[in-house]
Design a protein around this motif. Structure first.
Motif, PDB file in Angstrom:
ATOM      1  N   ASN A   1       0.855  -1.183   0.000  1.00 54.90           N
ATOM      2  CA  ASN A   1       0.000   0.000   0.000  1.00 54.90           C
ATOM      3  C   ASN A   1       0.888   1.228   0.000  1.00 54.90           C
ATOM      4  N   ILE A   2       0.729   2.097  -1.004  1.00 56.55           N
ATOM      5  CA  ILE A   2       1.612   3.257  -1.128  1.00 56.55           C
ATOM      6  C   ILE A   2       0.937   4.563  -0.725  1.00 56.55           C
ATOM      7  N   GLY A   3      -0.338   4.497  -0.307  1.00 54.22           N
ATOM      8  CA  GLY A   3      -1.015   5.693   0.179  1.00 54.22           C
ATOM      9  C   GLY A   3      -1.424   6.669  -0.902  1.00 54.22           C
ATOM     10  N   MET A   4      -1.427   6.237  -2.146  1.00 57.08           N
ATOM     11  CA  MET A   4      -1.866   7.093  -3.257  1.00 57.08           C
ATOM     12  C   MET A   4      -2.313   6.201  -4.412  1.00 57.08           C
ATOM     13  N   ARG A   5      -3.109   6.779  -5.307  1.00 59.91           N
ATOM     14  CA  ARG A   5      -3.609   6.030  -6.450  1.00 59.91           C
ATOM     15  C   ARG A   5      -2.783   6.366  -7.681  1.00 59.91           C
ATOM     16  N   LEU A   6      -2.103   5.355  -8.222  1.00 54.79           N
ATOM     17  CA  LEU A   6      -1.278   5.559  -9.398  1.00 54.79           C
ATOM     18  C   LEU A   6      -1.856   4.826 -10.604  1.00 54.79           C
ATOM     19  N   VAL A   7      -1.751   5.462 -11.756  1.00 54.46           N
ATOM     20  CA  VAL A   7      -2.116   4.846 -13.031  1.00 54.46           C
ATOM     21  C   VAL A   7      -0.863   4.854 -13.905  1.00 54.46           C
ATOM     22  N   GLY A   8      -0.966   4.243 -15.087  1.00 57.34           N
ATOM     23  CA  GLY A   8       0.120   4.331 -16.047  1.00 57.34           C
ATOM     24  C   GLY A   8       1.463   3.864 -15.529  1.00 57.34           C
ATOM     25  N   LEU A   9       1.505   2.683 -14.917  1.00 55.37           N
ATOM     26  CA  LEU A   9       2.789   2.188 -14.404  1.00 55.37           C
ATOM     27  C   LEU A   9       3.785   1.953 -15.541  1.00 55.37           C
ATOM     28  N   ALA A  10       5.058   2.228 -15.261  1.00 49.66           N
ATOM     29  CA  ALA A  10       6.111   2.036 -16.259  1.00 49.66           C
ATOM     30  C   ALA A  10       7.380   1.586 -15.560  1.00 49.66           C
ATOM     31  N   TYR A  11       8.060   0.627 -16.162  1.00 47.09           N
ATOM     32  CA  TYR A  11       9.332   0.149 -15.624  1.00 47.09           C
ATOM     33  C   TYR A  11      10.471   0.874 -16.327  1.00 47.09           C
ATOM     34  N   GLU A  12      11.399   1.416 -15.539  1.00 48.11           N
ATOM     35  CA  GLU A  12      12.562   2.099 -16.099  1.00 48.11           C
ATOM     36  C   GLU A  12      13.784   1.196 -15.991  1.00 48.11           C
ATOM     37  N   THR A  13      14.277   0.736 -17.129  1.00 46.84           N
ATOM     38  CA  THR A  13      15.395  -0.198 -17.106  1.00 46.84           C
ATOM     39  C   THR A  13      16.679   0.460 -16.613  1.00 46.84           C
ATOM     40  N   ALA A  14      16.837   1.765 -16.818  1.00 47.71           N
ATOM     41  CA  ALA A  14      18.078   2.445 -16.421  1.00 47.71           C
ATOM     42  C   ALA A  14      18.275   2.453 -14.912  1.00 47.71           C
ATOM     43  N   THR A  15      17.177   2.425 -14.153  1.00 51.48           N
ATOM     44  CA  THR A  15      17.280   2.492 -12.692  1.00 51.48           C
ATOM     45  C   THR A  15      16.671   1.280 -11.990  1.00 51.48           C
ATOM     46  N   ASP A  16      16.055   0.365 -12.760  1.00 49.94           N
ATOM     47  CA  ASP A  16      15.399  -0.808 -12.177  1.00 49.94           C
ATOM     48  C   ASP A  16      14.355  -0.379 -11.151  1.00 49.94           C
ATOM     49  N   THR A  17      13.546   0.622 -11.531  1.00 52.10           N
ATOM     50  CA  THR A  17      12.485   1.137 -10.668  1.00 52.10           C
ATOM     51  C   THR A  17      11.179   1.229 -11.443  1.00 52.10           C
ATOM     52  N   VAL A  18      10.112   1.518 -10.726  1.00 50.39           N
ATOM     53  CA  VAL A  18       8.779   1.629 -11.318  1.00 50.39           C
ATOM     54  C   VAL A  18       8.274   3.066 -11.155  1.00 50.39           C
ATOM     55  N   TRP A  19       7.684   3.596 -12.210  1.00 52.37           N
ATOM     56  CA  TRP A  19       7.085   4.928 -12.184  1.00 52.37           C
ATOM     57  C   TRP A  19       5.575   4.817 -12.374  1.00 52.37           C
ATOM     58  N   GLY A  20       4.854   5.821 -11.902  1.00 52.58           N
ATOM     59  CA  GLY A  20       3.416   5.898 -12.116  1.00 52.58           C
ATOM     60  C   GLY A  20       2.964   7.342 -12.078  1.00 52.58           C
ATOM     61  N   PHE A  21       1.741   7.574 -12.564  1.00 54.92           N
ATOM     62  CA  PHE A  21       1.197   8.922 -12.615  1.00 54.92           C
ATOM     63  C   PHE A  21       0.078   9.055 -11.595  1.00 54.92           C
ATOM     64  N   ASN A  22       0.174  10.079 -10.752  1.00 55.75           N
ATOM     65  CA  ASN A  22      -0.834  10.355  -9.733  1.00 55.75           C
ATOM     66  C   ASN A  22      -1.848  11.324 -10.323  1.00 55.75           C
ATOM     67  N   ARG A  23      -3.043  10.836 -10.625  1.00 52.86           N
ATOM     68  CA  ARG A  23      -4.063  11.685 -11.260  1.00 52.86           C
ATOM     69  C   ARG A  23      -4.634  12.725 -10.314  1.00 52.86           C
ATOM     70  N   SER A  24      -4.412  12.570  -9.029  1.00 56.93           N
ATOM     71  CA  SER A  24      -4.903  13.559  -8.058  1.00 56.93           C
ATOM     72  C   SER A  24      -4.002  14.792  -8.010  1.00 56.93           C
ATOM     73  N   THR A  25      -2.692  14.576  -8.195  1.00 55.53           N
ATOM     74  CA  THR A  25      -1.734  15.682  -8.094  1.00 55.53           C
ATOM     75  C   THR A  25      -1.076  16.039  -9.425  1.00 55.53           C
ATOM     76  N   ASN A  26      -1.273  15.182 -10.452  1.00 57.47           N
ATOM     77  CA  ASN A  26      -0.595  15.327 -11.746  1.00 57.47           C
ATOM     78  C   ASN A  26       0.925  15.260 -11.596  1.00 57.47           C
TER      79      ASN A  26
END
Length: 260
Positions: free
Chosen positions: A173-198
């Motif tokens: 549970n990350i305490g926020m709603r994320l859409v559009g998840l994306a994996y970044e190979t350069a950093t081995d991390t996951v990104w997402g877009f918060n539609r509440s805060t843009n």
């Protein structure tokens, strides 16, 4: 001693830079407005017109943008220019809000239906079929090239990590709603877009929030699909800055002990 301190400082600085905004361009789709946005280093760098209801996308050397209701796909260059290439859909799924490029396939996630499937398709979104079913509304999917698994977000605050057979690996549970998840190979991390805060949000693969990046003057209408370009060879992430600092201090202590 001075050379050792400078080397440690340089190492810590280089590691911090690895988490500066988003290194890899992040593409965000607003299919209701027929728009796709490109965001790099926390800045909106390009906006281009795409297909109506184009949400799930896969980004390699080009962008294949699928239709929300499995109605085919169109190929665009990375700059957003249509190549003229299209593929046929099967109209077997509804509300495909996000997609992800894998090694030799695309993955999609379905929302707001009775079953809400995770789908697998060819790289041009043709021959889309069920990979496994979810028990919740899926709003984001990212393929992890290192672990060969999928990160999936729901219409809530939870992100799930599944293997490709549908077995749950972990959830957080990350305490926020994320859409559009994306994996970044350069950093081995996951990104997402918060539609509440843009904002763009970066997570490590255990759900810890690494960054919450504000994008100046950016207020899209109805974005859901997000993806980053797939690198040919995923790199191993650098250690966290604090961990490096601790190792550096330990090294200094050993050096002093030897000189004493």
């Amino acid at each position: 001693m001075k050379r050792t301190v400078l080397s440690i400082c340089a190492l810590v600085a280089s590691t911090s830079a690895a988490y500066a905004a988003n290194i890899t361009p992040y593409y965000l789709t607003d299919g209701d407005s027929s728009l796709t946005y490109e965001i790099t280093n926390g800045v909106l760098t390009n906006t281009f017109t795409t297909d109506q209801l184009g949400y799930p996308l896969a980004v390699r050397d080009s962008i294949w943008l699928g239709n929300r209701d499995d109605g085919g796909a169109t190929e665009f260059s990375l700059a957003g220019v249509s190549t003229g290439n299209t593929s046929a859909g099967g109209s077997n799924f509804k509300q495909l809000l996000d997609g992800a490029a894998g090694n030799s396939a695309n993955y999609g996630v379905e929302c707001c239906g009775g079953t809400n499937s995770v789908t697998i398709a060819n790289v041009d979104w043709s021959n889309q079929r069920v990979l496994f079913d979810l028990g919740f509304n899926g709003t984001g999917v990212a393929y992890d090239f290192v672990s060969n698994s999928l990160f999936i977000s729901e219409f809530g605050n939870t992100i799930y990590n599944y293997d490709l057979t549908g077995q749950l690996i972990q959830s957080f549970n990350i305490g926020m709603r994320l859409v559009g998840l994306a994996y970044e190979t350069a950093t081995d991390t996951v990104w997402g877009f918060n539609r509440s805060t843009n904002n763009l949000v970066q997570l490590d693969k255990n759900g810890a929030i690494l960054q919450d990046v504000n994008i100046a003057n950016f207020a899209p209408n109805n974005p859901f699909g997000g993806e980053m370009r797939v690198s040919s060879v995923p790199t191993v992430p650098e250690p966290a800055p604090l961990a490096l600092l601790g190792l550096g201090l330990l090294g200094l202590g050993l050096a002093r002990k030897r000189r004493g």
